[in-house]
Design a protein around this motif. Structure first.
Motif, mmCIF file in Angstrom:
data_model
loop_
_atom_site.group_PDB
_atom_site.id
_atom_site.type_symbol
_atom_site.label_atom_id
_atom_site.label_comp_id
_atom_site.label_asym_id
_atom_site.label_seq_id
_atom_site.Cartn_x
_atom_site.Cartn_y
_atom_site.Cartn_z
ATOM 1 N N CYS A 67 -1.228 -12.532 8.980
ATOM 2 C CA CYS A 67 -0.156 -11.732 8.396
ATOM 3 C C CYS A 67 -0.159 -10.319 8.983
ATOM 4 O O CYS A 67 0.892 -9.781 9.349
ATOM 5 C CB CYS A 67 -0.316 -11.691 6.877
ATOM 6 S SG CYS A 67 1.037 -10.892 6.004
ATOM 7 N N ALA A 68 -1.334 -9.722 9.100
ATOM 8 C CA ALA A 68 -1.446 -8.353 9.613
ATOM 9 C C ALA A 68 -1.037 -8.265 11.074
ATOM 10 O O ALA A 68 -0.583 -7.215 11.537
ATOM 11 C CB ALA A 68 -2.877 -7.846 9.439
ATOM 12 N N LEU A 71 3.595 -8.305 13.652
ATOM 13 C CA LEU A 71 4.385 -7.529 14.616
ATOM 14 C C LEU A 71 3.835 -7.693 16.028
ATOM 15 O O LEU A 71 4.605 -7.810 16.989
ATOM 16 C CB LEU A 71 4.413 -6.054 14.220
ATOM 17 C CG LEU A 71 5.281 -5.161 15.119
ATOM 18 C CD1 LEU A 71 6.743 -5.591 15.065
ATOM 19 C CD2 LEU A 71 5.136 -3.697 14.733
ATOM 20 N N LYS A 117 3.838 -6.692 2.550
ATOM 21 C CA LYS A 117 3.006 -6.457 3.733
ATOM 22 C C LYS A 117 3.811 -6.618 5.025
ATOM 23 O O LYS A 117 3.646 -5.845 5.973
ATOM 24 C CB LYS A 117 1.795 -7.396 3.723
ATOM 25 C CG LYS A 117 0.784 -7.056 2.636
ATOM 26 C CD LYS A 117 -0.549 -7.752 2.846
ATOM 27 C CE LYS A 117 -0.470 -9.235 2.648
ATOM 28 N NZ LYS A 117 -1.817 -9.870 2.763
ATOM 29 N N ASN A 118 4.692 -7.609 5.068
ATOM 30 C CA ASN A 118 5.516 -7.797 6.265
ATOM 31 C C ASN A 118 6.426 -6.602 6.509
ATOM 32 O O ASN A 118 6.564 -6.133 7.654
ATOM 33 C CB ASN A 118 6.372 -9.058 6.133
ATOM 34 C CG ASN A 118 5.610 -10.352 6.307
ATOM 35 O OD1 ASN A 118 6.155 -11.429 6.051
ATOM 36 N ND2 ASN A 118 4.351 -10.285 6.725
ATOM 37 N N ARG A 120 5.913 -3.568 5.437
ATOM 38 C CA ARG A 120 5.004 -2.489 5.835
ATOM 39 C C ARG A 120 4.673 -2.581 7.320
ATOM 40 O O ARG A 120 4.540 -1.564 8.014
ATOM 41 C CB ARG A 120 3.721 -2.567 5.005
ATOM 42 C CG ARG A 120 2.533 -1.753 5.520
ATOM 43 C CD ARG A 120 2.818 -0.256 5.517
ATOM 44 N NE ARG A 120 1.701 0.497 6.062
ATOM 45 C CZ ARG A 120 1.516 0.757 7.362
ATOM 46 N NH1 ARG A 120 2.395 0.303 8.271
ATOM 47 N NH2 ARG A 120 0.479 1.458 7.765
ATOM 48 N N THR A 121 4.551 -3.788 7.825
ATOM 49 C CA THR A 121 4.170 -3.998 9.220
ATOM 50 C C THR A 121 5.315 -3.692 10.185
ATOM 51 O O THR A 121 5.100 -3.086 11.239
ATOM 52 C CB THR A 121 3.695 -5.458 9.414
ATOM 53 O OG1 THR A 121 2.539 -5.680 8.602
ATOM 54 C CG2 THR A 121 3.336 -5.734 10.862
#
Length: 241
Positions: A67-68, A71, A117-118, A120-121
Protein backbone atom coordinates in the motif's frame (compact mmCIF):
# COMPACT_ATOMS: atom_id res chain seq x y z
CA UNK A 1 -15.61 12.46 -27.72
CA UNK A 2 -12.22 11.90 -26.12
CA UNK A 3 -12.66 14.39 -23.31
CA UNK A 4 -9.90 12.77 -21.24
CA UNK A 5 -7.39 12.34 -24.06
CA UNK A 6 -3.86 12.68 -22.73
CA UNK A 7 -4.91 12.11 -19.12
CA UNK A 8 -3.44 9.34 -16.98
CA UNK A 9 -5.72 7.75 -14.40
CA UNK A 10 -5.39 5.15 -11.66
CA UNK A 11 -8.35 3.08 -10.49
CA UNK A 12 -8.16 0.79 -7.46
CA UNK A 13 -10.31 -2.32 -7.34
CA UNK A 14 -10.29 -2.06 -11.12
CA UNK A 15 -10.76 -5.70 -12.12
CA UNK A 16 -14.52 -5.79 -11.55
CA UNK A 17 -17.66 -3.86 -10.67
CA UNK A 18 -17.60 -0.07 -10.44
CA UNK A 19 -13.81 0.01 -10.78
CA UNK A 20 -13.91 -1.84 -14.09
CA UNK A 21 -16.79 0.29 -15.38
CA UNK A 22 -14.91 3.44 -14.38
CA UNK A 23 -11.81 2.18 -16.17
CA UNK A 24 -13.76 1.36 -19.33
CA UNK A 25 -15.44 4.77 -19.33
CA UNK A 26 -12.15 6.64 -18.87
CA UNK A 27 -10.48 4.67 -21.66
CA UNK A 28 -13.46 5.35 -23.92
CA UNK A 29 -12.92 9.05 -23.11
CA UNK A 30 -9.28 8.79 -24.21
CA UNK A 31 -7.44 8.32 -20.91
CA UNK A 32 -4.65 5.88 -20.16
CA UNK A 33 -5.57 3.91 -17.03
CA UNK A 34 -3.45 2.00 -14.53
CA UNK A 35 -5.67 -0.74 -13.12
CA UNK A 36 -4.83 -1.60 -9.52
CA UNK A 37 -6.13 -4.87 -8.10
CA UNK A 38 -4.83 -7.84 -6.16
CA UNK A 39 -6.34 -10.35 -8.63
CA UNK A 40 -3.51 -10.82 -11.11
CA UNK A 41 -5.41 -13.20 -13.37
CA UNK A 42 -8.47 -10.96 -13.62
CA UNK A 43 -6.27 -7.93 -14.29
CA UNK A 44 -4.43 -9.69 -17.10
CA UNK A 45 -7.70 -10.73 -18.74
CA UNK A 46 -9.23 -7.27 -18.47
CA UNK A 47 -6.14 -5.47 -19.77
CA UNK A 48 -5.83 -7.83 -22.71
CA UNK A 49 -9.43 -7.01 -23.64
CA UNK A 50 -9.07 -3.24 -23.15
CA UNK A 51 -5.82 -2.83 -25.07
CA UNK A 52 -2.79 -0.56 -24.80
CA UNK A 53 -4.50 2.15 -22.74
CA UNK A 54 -5.01 -0.34 -19.89
CA UNK A 55 -1.96 -1.02 -17.70
CA UNK A 56 -2.12 -3.64 -14.93
CA UNK A 57 -0.60 -3.08 -11.49
CA UNK A 58 -0.98 -5.95 -9.06
CA UNK A 59 -1.18 -4.61 -5.49
CA UNK A 60 -2.72 -5.99 -2.32
CA UNK A 61 -3.77 -2.74 -0.68
CA UNK A 62 -4.29 -4.49 2.66
CA UNK A 63 -0.56 -5.25 2.76
CA UNK A 64 0.98 -2.17 4.44
CA UNK A 65 4.22 -2.29 2.46
CA UNK A 66 2.48 -2.73 -0.89
CA UNK A 67 0.00 0.00 0.00
CA UNK A 68 2.79 2.44 0.93
CA UNK A 69 4.57 1.74 -2.37
CA UNK A 70 1.52 2.46 -4.51
CA UNK A 71 2.73 5.72 -6.06
CA UNK A 72 6.17 4.25 -6.72
CA UNK A 73 4.52 1.37 -8.57
CA UNK A 74 2.34 3.74 -10.58
CA UNK A 75 5.21 6.00 -11.63
CA UNK A 76 7.24 2.98 -12.69
CA UNK A 77 4.59 2.41 -15.37
CA UNK A 78 3.44 5.92 -16.35
CA UNK A 79 4.91 9.42 -16.45
CA UNK A 80 2.55 11.11 -14.01
CA UNK A 81 -0.90 10.91 -12.44
CA UNK A 82 -3.87 13.12 -13.35
CA UNK A 83 -6.80 11.16 -11.90
CA UNK A 84 -6.97 8.88 -8.88
CA UNK A 85 -10.17 6.89 -8.35
CA UNK A 86 -10.10 5.30 -4.89
CA UNK A 87 -12.64 2.60 -5.51
CA UNK A 88 -11.45 -0.60 -3.81
CA UNK A 89 -13.77 -1.68 -1.03
CA UNK A 90 -15.72 -4.51 0.47
CA UNK A 91 -19.09 -5.06 2.13
CA UNK A 92 -20.67 -6.57 5.22
CA UNK A 93 -24.42 -6.59 5.67
CA UNK A 94 -26.82 -8.08 8.16
CA UNK A 95 -27.00 -8.00 11.94
CA UNK A 96 -23.88 -6.84 13.76
CA UNK A 97 -24.12 -9.74 16.21
CA UNK A 98 -23.61 -12.15 13.30
CA UNK A 99 -20.60 -10.35 11.83
CA UNK A 100 -17.18 -12.02 11.83
CA UNK A 101 -14.66 -9.94 13.77
CA UNK A 102 -11.86 -10.47 11.24
CA UNK A 103 -14.23 -9.46 8.43
CA UNK A 104 -15.04 -6.25 10.31
CA UNK A 105 -11.33 -5.42 10.55
CA UNK A 106 -10.76 -6.19 6.88
CA UNK A 107 -13.71 -4.09 5.72
CA UNK A 108 -12.87 -1.05 7.82
CA UNK A 109 -9.21 -1.27 6.81
CA UNK A 110 -10.06 -1.42 3.11
CA UNK A 111 -12.99 1.01 3.06
CA UNK A 112 -11.46 3.63 5.36
CA UNK A 113 -7.77 3.24 6.18
CA UNK A 114 -6.62 2.24 2.69
CA UNK A 115 -8.50 5.11 1.05
CA UNK A 116 -7.00 7.64 3.46
CA UNK A 117 -3.51 6.18 3.01
CA UNK A 118 -3.84 6.07 -0.79
CA UNK A 119 -4.89 9.71 -0.94
CA UNK A 120 -2.05 10.60 1.44
CA UNK A 121 0.32 8.84 -0.96
CA UNK A 122 -0.83 10.41 -4.24
CA UNK A 123 -1.78 13.91 -3.07
CA UNK A 124 1.78 15.33 -2.87
CA UNK A 125 2.38 14.29 -6.48
CA UNK A 126 -0.75 16.12 -7.62
CA UNK A 127 -0.01 19.16 -5.44
CA UNK A 128 3.44 19.34 -6.99
CA UNK A 129 1.92 19.37 -10.48
CA UNK A 130 -0.72 21.92 -9.48
CA UNK A 131 -3.58 19.84 -10.85
CA UNK A 132 -5.42 16.57 -10.41
CA UNK A 133 -8.68 14.85 -9.59
CA UNK A 134 -9.36 12.50 -6.69
CA UNK A 135 -12.62 10.56 -6.77
CA UNK A 136 -13.69 8.27 -3.92
CA UNK A 137 -16.35 5.60 -4.31
CA UNK A 138 -18.63 6.16 -1.35
CA UNK A 139 -22.27 5.11 -1.03
CA UNK A 140 -25.73 6.38 -0.29
CA UNK A 141 -25.07 4.47 2.94
CA UNK A 142 -22.70 7.32 3.79
CA UNK A 143 -25.62 9.76 3.73
CA UNK A 144 -28.47 7.72 5.20
CA UNK A 145 -28.55 5.27 8.09
CA UNK A 146 -29.03 1.78 6.65
CA UNK A 147 -30.18 -0.51 9.49
CA UNK A 148 -28.96 -3.73 7.85
CA UNK A 149 -25.48 -2.25 7.25
CA UNK A 150 -24.15 -1.39 10.73
CA UNK A 151 -20.50 -1.82 9.68
CA UNK A 152 -20.56 -0.81 6.03
CA UNK A 153 -22.64 2.32 6.54
CA UNK A 154 -20.28 3.84 9.16
CA UNK A 155 -17.33 3.19 6.83
CA UNK A 156 -19.02 5.26 4.13
CA UNK A 157 -20.03 8.00 6.58
CA UNK A 158 -16.31 8.22 7.32
CA UNK A 159 -15.65 8.69 3.61
CA UNK A 160 -18.21 11.48 3.39
CA UNK A 161 -16.32 13.31 6.13
CA UNK A 162 -12.89 12.53 4.66
CA UNK A 163 -13.75 13.67 1.14
CA UNK A 164 -15.15 16.98 2.33
CA UNK A 165 -12.14 17.60 4.59
CA UNK A 166 -9.72 16.87 1.75
CA UNK A 167 -11.69 18.96 -0.72
CA UNK A 168 -11.17 21.93 1.57
CA UNK A 169 -7.51 21.13 2.25
CA UNK A 170 -6.66 20.83 -1.44
CA UNK A 171 -8.94 23.43 -3.01
CA UNK A 172 -6.12 26.00 -3.42
CA UNK A 173 -3.68 23.45 -4.84
CA UNK A 174 -5.54 22.82 -8.10
CA UNK A 175 -6.58 19.34 -6.95
CA UNK A 176 -10.30 18.58 -6.97
CA UNK A 177 -11.73 16.02 -4.55
CA UNK A 178 -15.18 14.48 -4.77
CA UNK A 179 -17.10 11.30 -4.16
CA UNK A 180 -19.67 9.27 -6.01
CA UNK A 181 -22.32 7.71 -3.77
CA UNK A 182 -24.30 4.97 -5.48
CA UNK A 183 -27.29 3.13 -4.22
CA UNK A 184 -27.22 -0.66 -4.61
CA UNK A 185 -25.15 -1.66 -7.63
CA UNK A 186 -25.33 -5.02 -9.35
CA UNK A 187 -21.91 -6.39 -8.40
CA UNK A 188 -20.16 -9.03 -6.33
CA UNK A 189 -20.38 -6.79 -3.24
CA UNK A 190 -24.08 -7.58 -2.95
CA UNK A 191 -23.29 -11.25 -2.32
CA UNK A 192 -23.47 -10.55 1.43
CA UNK A 193 -26.87 -8.86 1.25
CA UNK A 194 -29.63 -10.70 3.08
CA UNK A 195 -31.23 -12.86 0.40
CA UNK A 196 -34.69 -11.47 1.02
CA UNK A 197 -33.47 -7.85 0.68
CA UNK A 198 -31.65 -8.67 -2.57
CA UNK A 199 -34.67 -10.49 -4.02
CA UNK A 200 -37.00 -7.60 -3.21
CA UNK A 201 -34.55 -5.04 -4.66
CA UNK A 202 -34.25 -6.97 -7.92
CA UNK A 203 -38.01 -7.39 -8.22
CA UNK A 204 -38.58 -3.68 -7.51
CA UNK A 205 -35.93 -2.48 -9.96
CA UNK A 206 -34.03 -0.90 -7.05
CA UNK A 207 -30.56 -1.72 -8.41
CA UNK A 208 -28.29 0.05 -10.89
CA UNK A 209 -25.50 -1.10 -13.19
CA UNK A 210 -21.82 -0.16 -12.61
CA UNK A 211 -21.81 1.72 -15.93
CA UNK A 212 -24.39 4.14 -14.58
CA UNK A 213 -22.02 5.02 -11.75
CA UNK A 214 -19.15 5.37 -14.22
CA UNK A 215 -21.22 7.85 -16.24
CA UNK A 216 -21.44 10.07 -13.14
CA UNK A 217 -17.67 9.82 -12.63
CA UNK A 218 -17.00 10.94 -16.19
CA UNK A 219 -19.35 13.88 -15.64
CA UNK A 220 -17.37 14.89 -12.54
CA UNK A 221 -14.01 14.60 -14.30
CA UNK A 222 -15.01 16.59 -17.36
CA UNK A 223 -16.30 19.73 -15.66
CA UNK A 224 -14.31 22.95 -16.21
CA UNK A 225 -11.45 23.26 -13.72
CA UNK A 226 -13.27 26.04 -11.87
CA UNK A 227 -16.07 23.61 -11.00
CA UNK A 228 -15.89 20.85 -8.39
CA UNK A 229 -18.65 18.26 -8.09
CA UNK A 230 -18.24 17.44 -4.42
CA UNK A 231 -20.57 14.44 -4.37
CA UNK A 232 -22.95 12.72 -6.75
CA UNK A 233 -25.61 10.44 -5.29
CA UNK A 234 -26.70 7.93 -7.96
CA UNK A 235 -29.85 6.02 -7.10
CA UNK A 236 -32.10 3.62 -8.93
CA UNK A 237 -35.38 5.44 -9.33
CA UNK A 238 -37.25 2.74 -7.41
CA UNK A 239 -34.93 2.93 -4.39
CA UNK A 240 -36.84 4.27 -1.39
CA UNK A 241 -34.04 5.44 0.94
Amino acid sequence: MEELKGKIAVVTGAASGIGLASTEAMIAAGAKVVLVDRDERALASVCERLGDLAIPLVVDLLDPEQCAALLEGILAKVEHLDIFHANAGTYIGGDLVDANLDAIDRMLNLNVNVVIKNVRTVAPHMIGRGTGDIIVTSSVAGHSVIPWEPVYSPSKWAMTSFVQAMRRQLLKSGVRVGSVSPGPVISALLADWPEENLRKAKEAGALIEPKEVADAIIFMLTRPRNVTIRDVVVLPSAFDI
